[in-house]
Design a protein around this motif. Structure first.
Motif, PDB file in Angstrom:
ATOM      1  N   TYR A  88      44.652 -24.786 -91.218  1.00  0.00           N
ATOM      2  CA  TYR A  88      43.853 -26.209 -91.549  1.00  0.00           C
ATOM      3  C   TYR A  88      43.951 -27.331 -90.313  1.00  0.00           C
ATOM      4  O   TYR A  88      44.242 -27.164 -89.495  1.00  0.00           O
ATOM      5  CB  TYR A  88      44.875 -26.693 -92.734  1.00  0.00           C
ATOM      6  CG  TYR A  88      46.523 -26.706 -92.579  1.00  0.00           C
ATOM      7  CD1 TYR A  88      47.058 -27.553 -91.445  1.00  0.00           C
ATOM      8  CD2 TYR A  88      47.308 -25.478 -92.953  1.00  0.00           C
ATOM      9  CE1 TYR A  88      48.261 -27.451 -91.277  1.00  0.00           C
ATOM     10  CE2 TYR A  88      48.750 -25.714 -92.446  1.00  0.00           C
ATOM     11  CZ  TYR A  88      49.348 -26.594 -91.587  1.00  0.00           C
ATOM     12  OH  TYR A  88      50.698 -26.591 -91.364  1.00  0.00           O
ATOM     13  N   PHE A  89      42.970 -28.078 -90.903  1.00  0.00           N
ATOM     14  CA  PHE A  89      42.726 -29.303 -90.402  1.00  0.00           C
ATOM     15  C   PHE A  89      43.208 -30.381 -91.177  1.00  0.00           C
ATOM     16  O   PHE A  89      42.926 -30.403 -92.300  1.00  0.00           O
ATOM     17  CB  PHE A  89      41.346 -29.349 -89.801  1.00  0.00           C
ATOM     18  CG  PHE A  89      40.752 -30.805 -89.441  1.00  0.00           C
ATOM     19  CD1 PHE A  89      40.789 -31.384 -88.425  1.00  0.00           C
ATOM     20  CD2 PHE A  89      40.469 -31.550 -90.673  1.00  0.00           C
ATOM     21  CE1 PHE A  89      40.505 -32.705 -87.870  1.00  0.00           C
ATOM     22  CE2 PHE A  89      39.792 -33.023 -90.227  1.00  0.00           C
ATOM     23  CZ  PHE A  89      40.019 -33.442 -89.143  1.00  0.00           C
ATOM     24  N   SER A  90      43.708 -31.502 -90.491  1.00  0.00           N
ATOM     25  CA  SER A  90      43.948 -32.724 -91.449  1.00  0.00           C
ATOM     26  C   SER A  90      43.930 -33.972 -90.725  1.00  0.00           C
ATOM     27  O   SER A  90      44.122 -34.182 -89.586  1.00  0.00           O
ATOM     28  CB  SER A  90      45.556 -32.609 -92.020  1.00  0.00           C
ATOM     29  OG  SER A  90      46.291 -32.655 -90.966  1.00  0.00           O
ATOM     30  N   PRO A  96      48.805 -38.602 -92.992  1.00  0.00           N
ATOM     31  CA  PRO A  96      50.338 -38.882 -92.824  1.00  0.00           C
ATOM     32  C   PRO A  96      50.828 -37.555 -92.501  1.00  0.00           C
ATOM     33  O   PRO A  96      51.819 -37.524 -91.594  1.00  0.00           O
ATOM     34  CB  PRO A  96      50.584 -39.096 -94.268  1.00  0.00           C
ATOM     35  CG  PRO A  96      49.842 -38.591 -95.133  1.00  0.00           C
ATOM     36  CD  PRO A  96      48.386 -38.829 -94.569  1.00  0.00           C
ATOM     37  N   ASP A  97      50.315 -36.358 -92.813  1.00  0.00           N
ATOM     38  CA  ASP A  97      51.157 -35.282 -92.258  1.00  0.00           C
ATOM     39  C   ASP A  97      50.716 -34.892 -90.686  1.00  0.00           C
ATOM     40  O   ASP A  97      51.406 -34.331 -89.991  1.00  0.00           O
ATOM     41  CB  ASP A  97      50.560 -33.933 -92.842  1.00  0.00           C
ATOM     42  CG  ASP A  97      49.199 -33.625 -93.052  1.00  0.00           C
ATOM     43  OD1 ASP A  97      48.246 -34.551 -92.744  1.00  0.00           O
ATOM     44  OD2 ASP A  97      48.830 -32.371 -92.843  1.00  0.00           O
ATOM     45  N   ALA A  98      49.263 -35.447 -90.405  1.00  0.00           N
ATOM     46  CA  ALA A  98      49.051 -35.481 -88.913  1.00  0.00           C
ATOM     47  C   ALA A  98      49.913 -36.431 -88.210  1.00  0.00           C
ATOM     48  O   ALA A  98      50.248 -36.053 -87.034  1.00  0.00           O
ATOM     49  CB  ALA A  98      47.428 -35.509 -88.711  1.00  0.00           C
ATOM     50  N   VAL A 103      45.151 -29.900 -85.991  1.00  0.00           N
ATOM     51  CA  VAL A 103      44.265 -28.380 -86.145  1.00  0.00           C
ATOM     52  C   VAL A 103      45.586 -27.609 -85.943  1.00  0.00           C
ATOM     53  O   VAL A 103      46.217 -27.196 -85.014  1.00  0.00           O
ATOM     54  CB  VAL A 103      43.227 -28.252 -85.531  1.00  0.00           C
ATOM     55  CG1 VAL A 103      42.937 -26.698 -85.484  1.00  0.00           C
ATOM     56  CG2 VAL A 103      42.093 -29.141 -85.571  1.00  0.00           C
ATOM     57  N   ASP A 104      46.088 -26.887 -86.925  1.00  0.00           N
ATOM     58  CA  ASP A 104      47.250 -25.721 -87.078  1.00  0.00           C
ATOM     59  C   ASP A 104      48.326 -26.340 -86.122  1.00  0.00           C
ATOM     60  O   ASP A 104      48.863 -25.672 -85.404  1.00  0.00           O
ATOM     61  CB  ASP A 104      46.522 -24.811 -86.135  1.00  0.00           C
ATOM     62  CG  ASP A 104      45.460 -23.683 -86.977  1.00  0.00           C
ATOM     63  OD1 ASP A 104      45.475 -24.140 -88.110  1.00  0.00           O
ATOM     64  OD2 ASP A 104      44.998 -23.057 -86.577  1.00  0.00           O
TER      65      ASP A 104
END
Length: 566
Positions: free
Chosen positions: A361-363, A366-368, A508-509
């Motif tokens: 996934y790419f994001s 907040p999670d990044a 990314v991942d």
């Protein structure tokens, strides 16, 4: 007079006390100075040896020296053939005891010799002749073949009807026999057709297994696994990625029949991506016919790709290596989409864009941000982040902190999102996640959701990306414990995201960075051949409802506690 006697006794007591304190300290200091010198000597000896020696200060089971037959508590063991020796006997063991040979010719009658090592047979092993337990006597006794792993008693060894004929045992279909490499080495013309002819002698279902382990991943299981696989396979099949790159390790596939090899990646999602990039490089070199199938042993923190392929969310030694190999032999082949992420920074259109490969996934959001903070602290103190539990706890702390700070708020005002060329109206979000696999965030089925609005499962080979939004870190936590669903924004073959202003955390991942204004385009790159283990239960939904309730309540309570502490 009495005072003089008492004074003398006090001085005598003081001297003996000082002696009792100083002598152990001096001995300890002397040992500490000698230890580095001894380690240098052993390291030099190990480097020149044909054995794969590893020194240990304490063996984890009763062990006997294979040279002098005396019981030993500390010494060295070879993780390829299993020979054990105390420190004084190591040079002699090098001379008198042979290790596994990665290349060896066949006998005149076409058979292959057993390679017997005496003593220290595995616990609960049974004799191949009389079927009674081996290694029960408190001395150096009984034999084990380093190739087929057969064990026999001292007396039964002489009674073997097929003395000297080794069939490589249960895992013959995944072992590269030494005679095969010997024959390949003697070929005048190295061509795939010649490899296929040589492979006929290895059996119709021969599919060699290559093991690539990252010893720095997750809970530091890689070093142990390397030894376990070297014991059961040909040592030439096992690679430590801290010593050799995947690109070089995968060149062994070009000496095997086309399409016959399988690669086991022991590591996290980042390690898997590293290996898959090396496989893509093989395609660019025109080595498409040698492309191996890939399977995963999850040693990282998140392990979402492994979870999606049925190999579980983490490995901590709970399954024996023998069972792991059996699972790989029974796994089914699937194709997995891989994606190209192109990042073009605003104002730098004449520079070469940043290009990344995406499997999971790419994001942005907040999670990044959690991944970026975690990555920064792991770079400063890598020794602290050696446990999967500690890693997840640190992630959790950073997520709790962001619940209060909200560094990524008003994301909908900073970005524009296009799915297959059509702009999507965004609600008030803090994060956007573009998924290729079914799992996200260390074991959460993001797209399918829960409750009254479940969506159909995602596929790895449909050429589609699932795009969702989150309202913040607390919303991410609710999704992970199945108390909320994400905002589903749609599915697409191509995703384009424009960051108009400010810097935002992206990943990314699991590889994060801080990015200024830019345009991000995600397009289909290629497909990878992966192995899927359908028998493994990886979904939390297969547990009982009562267990779910307890797990949710506990997680919410922990979140409240950490929020209060922050």
């Amino acid at each position: 007079m009495d005072g003089a006697v008492e004074s003398r006794e006090e001085w005598t007591l003081l001297l003996w006390t000082g002696f009792a304190v100083l002598v152990p300290v001096l001995i300890t200091l002397w040992c500490s100075f000698q230890r580095p010198k001894r380690k240098v000597q052993l390291k030099d000896l190990f480097r020149k040896s044909k054995h794969g020696w590893h020194y240990t200060d304490l063996f984890n089971k009763p062990t006997y020296c294979c040279v002098c037959a005396q019981p030993i508590l500390q010494g060295a063991f070879c993780d390829c053939c299993g020979v054990c020796a105390d420190e004084q006997c190591i040079p002699r063991a090098d001379i008198t005891l042979a290790c596994k040979e990665i290349m060896a010719p066949l006998r005149a009658d076409g058979s292959f010799n057993h390679h017997w090592v005496r003593g220290n047979v595995p616990l609960a092993s049974y004799c191949s002749v009389c079927k009674q337990q081996c290694g029960t006597q408190p001395k150096l006794c009984d034999y084990r073949c380093v190739w087929c792993q057969a064990t026999v008693h001292d007396d039964c060894k002489m009674a073997l009807s097929s003395e000297g004929q080794c069939d490589m045992g249960e895992f013959h279909s995944v072992i590269i026999p030494p005679q095969y490499l010997h024959q390949v080495n003697n070929l005048r013309r190295r061509h795939p057709d010649e490899y296929c002819k040589l492979a006929v002698a290895c059996g119709s279902v021969w599919s060699p297994l290559l093991v690539l382990a990252n010893t720095r991943s997750g809970n530091n299981m890689g070093e142990v696994l390397l030894g376990e696989f070297r014991t059961r396979l040909n040592p030439v099949q096992v690679f430590d990625l801290s010593d050799i790159t995947p690109a070089k390790a995968l060149q062994l596939c070009t000496l095997l029949p086309p399409g016959g090899a399988c690669v086991l990646v022991c590591g996290g999602d980042g390690t898997v991506g590293w290996v898959l990039d090396a496989i893509d490089a093989m395609k660019l070199k025109g080595q498409d016919q040698f492309i191996p199938r890939v399977t995963i042993l999850p040693l990282g923190t998140g392990n979402d790709l492994s979870n999606s392929l049925g190999w579980g969310s983490g490995y901590a030694g709970e399954i024996p290596v023998e069972q792991l190999i059996r699972n790989i032999m029974e796994a089914e082949l699937v194709k997995m989409d891989r994606w190209k992420v192109q990042v073009v920074s605003k104002g730098n259109y004449f520079r070469k864009p940043k290009v990344l490969s995406m499997n999971n996934y790419f994001s942005v959001g907040p999670d990044a941000l959690m991944a970026l903070n975690f990555h920064a602290h792991r770079e400063k103190t890598p020794s602290f982040f050696s446990s999967r539990i500690i890693n997840k706890a640190v992630y959790f702390l950073y997520g709790t902190k962001d619940c209060l700070v909200q560094e990524c708020k008003d994301l909908d005002k900073r970005v524009e999102l296009e799915l297959d060329g059509e702009q999507v109206a965004l609600p008030s979000l803090e994060g956007i996640i573009v998924c290729n696999v079914g799992y996200w965030g260390g074991g959460c089925r993001l797209w399918e959701g829960m409750g009254d609005e479940p969506y159909p499962p995602t596929r790895l080979d449909d050429g589609l990306l699932e795009v969702v939004g989150v309202f913040g870190s607390f919303h991410c936590a609710q999704i992970q414990v199945k108390l909320a669903n994400p905002v589903r924004l749609g599915q697409a073959h191509t995703v384009r995201l424009v960051l108009k202003s400010s810097r935002m955390p992206m990943q990314v991942d699991g590889e994060p960075w801080a990015q200024g204004p830019c345009t991000i385009t995600i397009t289909h790159k290629t497909q990878a051949l992966m192995l899927y283990h359908s028998a493994e239960q990886t979904d939390d939904e297969e547990s009982s409802p009562s267990n779910h309730k307890t797990k949710k309540d506990l997680t919410v309570d922990l979140l409240c506690v950490f929020s209060f502490l922050t």
